[in-house]
Design a protein around this motif. Structure first.
Motif, PDB file in Angstrom:
ATOM      1  N   GLU A 506       0.427  -1.664  -0.252  1.00 17.56           N
ATOM      2  CA  GLU A 506      -0.185  -0.087   0.273  1.00 17.56           C
ATOM      3  C   GLU A 506       0.847   1.578  -0.367  1.00 17.56           C
ATOM      4  O   GLU A 506       0.551   2.448  -0.437  1.00 17.56           O
ATOM      5  N   GLN A 507       2.180   1.316   0.782  1.00 17.01           N
ATOM      6  CA  GLN A 507       2.968   2.429   0.308  1.00 17.01           C
ATOM      7  C   GLN A 507       3.678   2.673  -0.924  1.00 17.01           C
ATOM      8  O   GLN A 507       3.641   3.911  -1.495  1.00 17.01           O
ATOM      9  N   THR A 508       3.802   1.576  -0.844  1.00 14.41           N
ATOM     10  CA  THR A 508       4.315   1.245  -2.971  1.00 14.41           C
ATOM     11  C   THR A 508       3.668   1.297  -3.452  1.00 14.41           C
ATOM     12  O   THR A 508       3.152   3.447  -4.842  1.00 14.41           O
ATOM     13  N   LEU A 509       2.123   1.542  -3.621  1.00 14.68           N
ATOM     14  CA  LEU A 509       1.150   2.372  -4.050  1.00 14.68           C
ATOM     15  C   LEU A 509       0.788   3.927  -3.883  1.00 14.68           C
ATOM     16  O   LEU A 509       0.006   4.678  -4.823  1.00 14.68           O
ATOM     17  N   LYS A 510       1.786   4.361  -3.262  1.00 19.19           N
ATOM     18  CA  LYS A 510       0.904   5.547  -2.450  1.00 19.19           C
ATOM     19  C   LYS A 510       2.187   7.008  -3.237  1.00 19.19           C
ATOM     20  O   LYS A 510       2.676   8.257  -3.250  1.00 19.19           O
ATOM     21  N   THR A 511       3.531   6.319  -3.841  1.00 25.51           N
ATOM     22  CA  THR A 511       4.615   6.604  -3.820  1.00 25.51           C
ATOM     23  C   THR A 511       5.103   6.102  -5.150  1.00 25.51           C
ATOM     24  O   THR A 511       5.823   6.918  -6.201  1.00 25.51           O
ATOM     25  N   SER A 512       4.437   5.507  -5.682  1.00 24.91           N
ATOM     26  CA  SER A 512       5.347   5.454  -6.489  1.00 24.91           C
ATOM     27  C   SER A 512       4.184   5.655  -8.512  1.00 24.91           C
ATOM     28  O   SER A 512       3.547   5.411  -8.137  1.00 24.91           O
ATOM     29  N   LYS A 513       5.620   5.419  -9.522  1.00 27.30           N
ATOM     30  CA  LYS A 513       4.531   6.699 -10.645  1.00 27.30           C
ATOM     31  C   LYS A 513       4.736   5.293 -11.678  1.00 27.30           C
ATOM     32  O   LYS A 513       4.640   5.520 -13.028  1.00 27.30           O
ATOM     33  N   ASP A 514       4.757   4.699 -10.841  1.00 26.71           N
ATOM     34  CA  ASP A 514       6.002   3.503 -12.486  1.00 26.71           C
ATOM     35  C   ASP A 514       5.128   2.657 -12.776  1.00 26.71           C
ATOM     36  O   ASP A 514       4.419   1.657 -11.830  1.00 26.71           O
ATOM     37  N   PRO A 515       4.379   2.537 -14.180  1.00 25.08           N
ATOM     38  CA  PRO A 515       3.042   1.937 -14.209  1.00 25.08           C
ATOM     39  C   PRO A 515       3.232  -0.430 -13.799  1.00 25.08           C
ATOM     40  O   PRO A 515       2.442  -0.020 -13.313  1.00 25.08           O
ATOM     41  N   ARG A 516       4.401  -0.383 -14.099  1.00 25.84           N
ATOM     42  CA  ARG A 516       4.935  -1.986 -13.751  1.00 25.84           C
ATOM     43  C   ARG A 516       4.884  -2.369 -12.211  1.00 25.84           C
ATOM     44  O   ARG A 516       3.691  -3.361 -12.086  1.00 25.84           O
ATOM     45  N   THR A 517       5.494  -1.499 -11.800  1.00 19.95           N
ATOM     46  CA  THR A 517       5.466  -2.009  -9.706  1.00 19.95           C
ATOM     47  C   THR A 517       3.888  -1.939  -9.309  1.00 19.95           C
ATOM     48  O   THR A 517       3.094  -2.014  -8.636  1.00 19.95           O
ATOM     49  N   LEU A 518       3.031  -0.541 -10.338  1.00 20.39           N
ATOM     50  CA  LEU A 518       2.096  -0.116  -9.463  1.00 20.39           C
ATOM     51  C   LEU A 518       1.004  -1.553 -10.027  1.00 20.39           C
ATOM     52  O   LEU A 518       0.101  -1.716  -8.680  1.00 20.39           O
ATOM     53  N   ALA A 519       1.078  -1.991 -11.221  1.00 22.33           N
ATOM     54  CA  ALA A 519       0.453  -3.148 -11.771  1.00 22.33           C
ATOM     55  C   ALA A 519       0.827  -4.488 -10.533  1.00 22.33           C
ATOM     56  O   ALA A 519      -0.640  -5.329 -10.084  1.00 22.33           O
ATOM     57  N   TRP A 520       1.897  -4.395 -10.626  1.00 21.54           N
ATOM     58  CA  TRP A 520       1.931  -5.635 -10.045  1.00 21.54           C
ATOM     59  C   TRP A 520       1.409  -5.810  -8.218  1.00 21.54           C
ATOM     60  O   TRP A 520       1.672  -6.940  -7.397  1.00 21.54           O
ATOM     61  N   SER A 521       2.083  -4.177  -8.107  1.00 16.15           N
ATOM     62  CA  SER A 521       1.346  -4.087  -6.185  1.00 16.15           C
ATOM     63  C   SER A 521       0.303  -5.135  -6.036  1.00 16.15           C
ATOM     64  O   SER A 521      -0.470  -4.934  -5.352  1.00 16.15           O
ATOM     65  N   HIS A 522      -0.911  -3.946  -6.935  1.00 14.75           N
ATOM     66  CA  HIS A 522      -1.974  -4.346  -6.992  1.00 14.75           C
ATOM     67  C   HIS A 522      -2.366  -6.002  -7.077  1.00 14.75           C
ATOM     68  O   HIS A 522      -3.288  -6.647  -6.606  1.00 14.75           O
ATOM     69  N   ILE A 523      -1.610  -6.698  -8.052  1.00 21.21           N
ATOM     70  CA  ILE A 523      -2.151  -7.791  -8.052  1.00 21.21           C
ATOM     71  C   ILE A 523      -0.796  -8.704  -7.066  1.00 21.21           C
ATOM     72  O   ILE A 523      -1.937  -9.636  -6.669  1.00 21.21           O
ATOM     73  N   TYR A 524       0.150  -8.393  -6.360  1.00 21.24           N
ATOM     74  CA  TYR A 524       0.447  -9.051  -4.586  1.00 21.24           C
ATOM     75  C   TYR A 524      -1.161  -9.154  -3.911  1.00 21.24           C
ATOM     76  O   TYR A 524      -1.341  -9.681  -3.474  1.00 21.24           O
ATOM     77  N   LEU A 525      -1.750  -7.540  -4.176  1.00 19.95           N
ATOM     78  CA  LEU A 525      -2.266  -7.311  -2.595  1.00 19.95           C
ATOM     79  C   LEU A 525      -3.973  -8.172  -3.005  1.00 19.95           C
ATOM     80  O   LEU A 525      -4.574  -8.820  -2.352  1.00 19.95           O
ATOM     81  N   GLY A 526      -3.666  -8.541  -4.056  1.00 18.26           N
ATOM     82  CA  GLY A 526      -5.252  -9.687  -4.777  1.00 18.26           C
ATOM     83  C   GLY A 526      -4.981 -10.860  -4.352  1.00 18.26           C
ATOM     84  O   GLY A 526      -5.808 -11.533  -3.473  1.00 18.26           O
ATOM     85  N   ARG A 527      -3.601 -10.752  -4.672  1.00 19.56           N
ATOM     86  CA  ARG A 527      -4.162 -12.468  -4.153  1.00 19.56           C
ATOM     87  C   ARG A 527      -3.626 -12.372  -2.184  1.00 19.56           C
ATOM     88  O   ARG A 527      -4.004 -13.575  -2.381  1.00 19.56           O
ATOM     89  N   LEU A 528      -2.962 -11.930  -1.421  1.00 19.09           N
ATOM     90  CA  LEU A 528      -2.939 -11.663  -0.064  1.00 19.09           C
ATOM     91  C   LEU A 528      -4.599 -12.281   0.215  1.00 19.09           C
ATOM     92  O   LEU A 528      -5.190 -12.458   0.695  1.00 19.09           O
ATOM     93  N   TYR A 529      -5.374 -10.698  -0.465  1.00 21.85           N
ATOM     94  CA  TYR A 529      -6.395 -11.058  -0.373  1.00 21.85           C
ATOM     95  C   TYR A 529      -7.473 -12.014  -0.065  1.00 21.85           C
ATOM     96  O   TYR A 529      -8.057 -12.678   0.135  1.00 21.85           O
ATOM     97  N   ASP A 530      -7.383 -12.694  -1.624  1.00 26.64           N
ATOM     98  CA  ASP A 530      -7.782 -14.401  -1.848  1.00 26.64           C
ATOM     99  C   ASP A 530      -7.170 -14.905  -0.628  1.00 26.64           C
ATOM    100  O   ASP A 530      -7.900 -16.089  -0.458  1.00 26.64           O
ATOM    101  N   VAL A 531      -5.743 -15.064  -0.077  1.00 27.69           N
ATOM    102  CA  VAL A 531      -5.469 -15.835   0.823  1.00 27.69           C
ATOM    103  C   VAL A 531      -6.205 -15.570   2.036  1.00 27.69           C
ATOM    104  O   VAL A 531      -6.468 -16.374   3.148  1.00 27.69           O
ATOM    105  N   VAL A 532      -6.862 -14.473   2.374  1.00 33.89           N
ATOM    106  CA  VAL A 532      -7.775 -14.196   4.114  1.00 33.89           C
ATOM    107  C   VAL A 532      -8.403 -14.757   4.333  1.00 33.89           C
ATOM    108  O   VAL A 532      -8.227 -15.805   5.549  1.00 33.89           O
ATOM    109  N   PRO A 533      -9.327 -15.747   3.401  1.00 32.75           N
ATOM    110  CA  PRO A 533      -9.766 -14.533   1.705  1.00 32.75           C
ATOM    111  C   PRO A 533     -10.777 -13.530   2.324  1.00 32.75           C
ATOM    112  O   PRO A 533     -11.454 -13.461   2.860  1.00 32.75           O
TER     113      PRO A 533
END
Length: 602
Positions: A506-533
């Motif tokens: 979430e800190q990455t999403l607030k500070t990064s401007k790189d599209p690839r980093t932002l996209a994969w941060s969202h994907i990682y978060l999605g997978r984490l929330y799926d595991v919660v679930p």
């Protein structure tokens, strides 16, 4: 012509710099009014590969430290390079000895006399040569290159110490940096500085011989491309002359914004160098900023890479579209301006009869036809060797010449106006030769630091080392915090700390401007929330990843898969409580259809 001495501030030979300056006005008229309105006579007219902040961080070679506003193009000699070249000669480096300038043999004879008269000198020579033998590389070109790399980052004798921190030396130079104490001892025992001073007139004569041909090459190249000769503002082109090396071994390398050619003059004709190779490096210096400034907009040209996978090219040109385009454009310029080996008809001084001018025009038409056949043959050879865009750029350069516009004005249309499908189809029809050519200009790999080094450590399994670098970057006010958060989040996943990983993504999403980093941060978060679930939050993250529009196929595939079905960490049942012994691995690396982690942001 002044000579660079041990005590002087290394800078360009004054005669060369002054003559370049004297003809700037000629070049400005030659490039035409449009070029004059577009650019000044400084290199500010050429886009820089890196910004000014990056320039201040990049270690520059010690051999030249020009001041802003001075010449960006220099012809020099270096006593540090001389010392290392002599050391190699003493230790068995005899390449092209018969073809070398006479001064090489003279200096070798004087060194042998010094060795014959001193037991200490012989002992220091034996120690030096023992080190050289132990560090000899199988590739003779790479073996020589490591010593040249080191010489460019040395303080002048008698110090002969690195002018930058050892971690900032080129990687090949760090392999042999321990030769320096042995070199200092040998230099003192044979009085090498006195020999250097004694042969200053010989070196001065050789630099004088190359000066005019080099100046002519620089000016003719800039006139053809309708570009001004630039003054120094952080980028520079340097030719180093060292007759103690083999005339056949022109060594060219790029250190960040420094384009350096080390050449050795031949003995016959006296002072001759491989000007075509020097010009090739100079074209890199001119062309690369234009192409690399458009690197981010070249995604649409990627389909061309599939067409060259079977070509006899180095891996760089099969994986980097910008590098491929740059080299193809340079080869097209060389084809358009090559010496075709034909005698050009001479225009009659005084036309007394109409038949004279008609005969001249007919001769010129035949000359142009024959010259075009020679150039086309060179272009066809380049294409069959894998440089598939040479034909395209060759045609565009011909149009540019007819329209009298500069490369700076035309480069955008050349790149953006390309019909990619047409060029891809054309490239797919090429029957490549079994062997191709290799660019002798090498870009020195930069030493990794900061988050780049952290990425390397993480890939190599050094999680602790990567984490320390990430924490140090976060503690620095000037650090790349976005990449550090992203790095720390992935480390949290590997250490089974999902809550901390969520915070850092979430800190990455607030500070990064790189599209690839932002996209994969969202994907990682999605997978984490799926595991919660928490499927609702997971779906929102996958959709956010697609919204970022990274544009890479792996990103799109991973996000769409997450929308289609919940992610299940290996060893876990979906909707089941996590087992204490089961690793929480939202990266999915253990899956058979695992995705590739995103590359570190550039």
């Amino acid at each position: 012509m002044p000579f660079l001495t041990k005590s002087s501030q290394p800078q360009c030979l004054r005669a060369f710099c002054l003559r370049i300056g004297a003809v700037l006005l000629i070049v400005s008229f030659a490039v035409g009014a449009r070029a004059q309105t577009d650019s000044s006579l400084s290199s500010s007219s050429v886009p820089s590969v890196t910004d000014s902040k990056e320039l201040t961080k990049t270690p520059h070679p010690r051999v030249t430290q020009p001041e802003a506003g001075g010449s960006a193009i220099t012809l020099e000699t270096s006593e540090s390079l001389f010392d290392l070249a002599v050391a190699l000669n003493v230790c068995g480096y005899d390449a092209d000895l018969a073809a070398s300038a006479p001064v090489r043999l003279k200096i070798r004879e004087e060194i042998n006399m010094a060795l014959a008269g001193s037991a200490e000198a012989r002992d220091s020579r034996d120690a030096l040569c023992g080190y050289v033998r132990l560090h000899t590389l199988a590739d003779s070109g790479l073996n020589l290159a490591q010593y040249i790399s080191l010489s460019l980052y040395l303080n002048p004798p008698p110090e002969l110490t690195p002018s930058v921190a050892e971690t900032d030396l080129p990687p090949d130079a760090t392999q042999i940096v321990n030769i320096l104490p042995l070199l200092r001892t040998f230099s003192e025992d044979v009085h090498l500085h006195a020999i250097w001073v004694e042969h200053r007139p010989d070196y001065e004569d050789l630099t004088s011989r190359i000066h005019d041909p080099l100046t002519k090459m620089i000016l003719n190249t800039n006139i053809y491309l309708r570009l001004p000769v630039s003054s120094y503002d952080g980028r520079r082109f340097l030719v180093l002359l060292e007759p103690m090396l083999a005339p056949s071994a022109t060594n060219a390398r790029i250190y960040a914004t420094d384009y350096i050619v080390v050449a050795s003059p031949a003995g016959e004709p006296v002072g001759a160098v491989h000007m075509d190779q020097i010009r090739h490096t100079y074209l890199h210096y001119l062309v690369e900023p234009f192409v690399y400034s458009r690197a981010s907009a070249m995604e649409r040209l990627q389909p061309l890479m599939k067409a060259v996978q079977d070509a006899p090219l180095d891996f760089t040109y099969k994986s980097d579209i910008v590098a491929l385009i740059t080299e193809c454009l340079i080869k097209a310029i060389e084809a358009q301006t090559m010496d075709v080996g034909l005698t050009k008809p001479k225009h009659p001084d005084a036309v007394k009869q109409r038949a004279d001018i008609e005969r001249y025009n007919a001769d010129m038409a035949e000359y142009d036809r024959q010259a075009e056949l020679v150039r086309r043959k060179a272009v066809d050879l380049d294409v069959r060797q894998g440089w598939v865009l040479v034909d395209y750029f060759y045609g565009k350069l011909g149009q540019m010449e007819k329209e009298s516009i500069s490369l700076k004005e035309d480069i955008g249309e050349m790149v953006y106006g390309m019909d990619v499908d047409r060029e891809r189809h054309s490239a797919q029809q090429v029957v490549f030769l079994p062997e191709g050519t290799h660019d002798f200009v090498h870009r020195a790999p930069r030493q990794l630091s900061g988050m780049d080094l952290a990425e390397k450590k993480l890939i190599g399994g050094d999680v602790e080392g990567a984490g320390e670098l990430a924490k140090a970057t976060l503690a620095s006010p000037d650090g790349d915090h976005a990449r550090a958060y992203y790095m720390q989040a992935r480390i949290d996943l590997m250490q089974r700390q999902p809550a901390a990983a969520i915070d850092n993504f979430e800190q990455t999403l607030k500070t990064s401007k790189d599209p690839r980093t932002l996209a994969w941060s969202h994907i990682y978060l999605g997978r984490l929330y799926d595991v919660v679930p928490d499927r609702q939050k997971a779906v929102a993250e996958y959709r956010a990843a697609l919204t970022v529009r990274d544009g890479q196929p792996d990103t799109k595939a991973a996000a769409e898969k997450g929308l289609k079905e919940p992610f299940a960490a290996p060893g876990m049942q979906q909707a089941a409580e996590p087992d204490d012994d089961a690793p929480i691995d939202p990266s999915g690396k253990a899956e058979k259809d695992s995705y590739r982690p995103p590359a570190p942001p550039k």
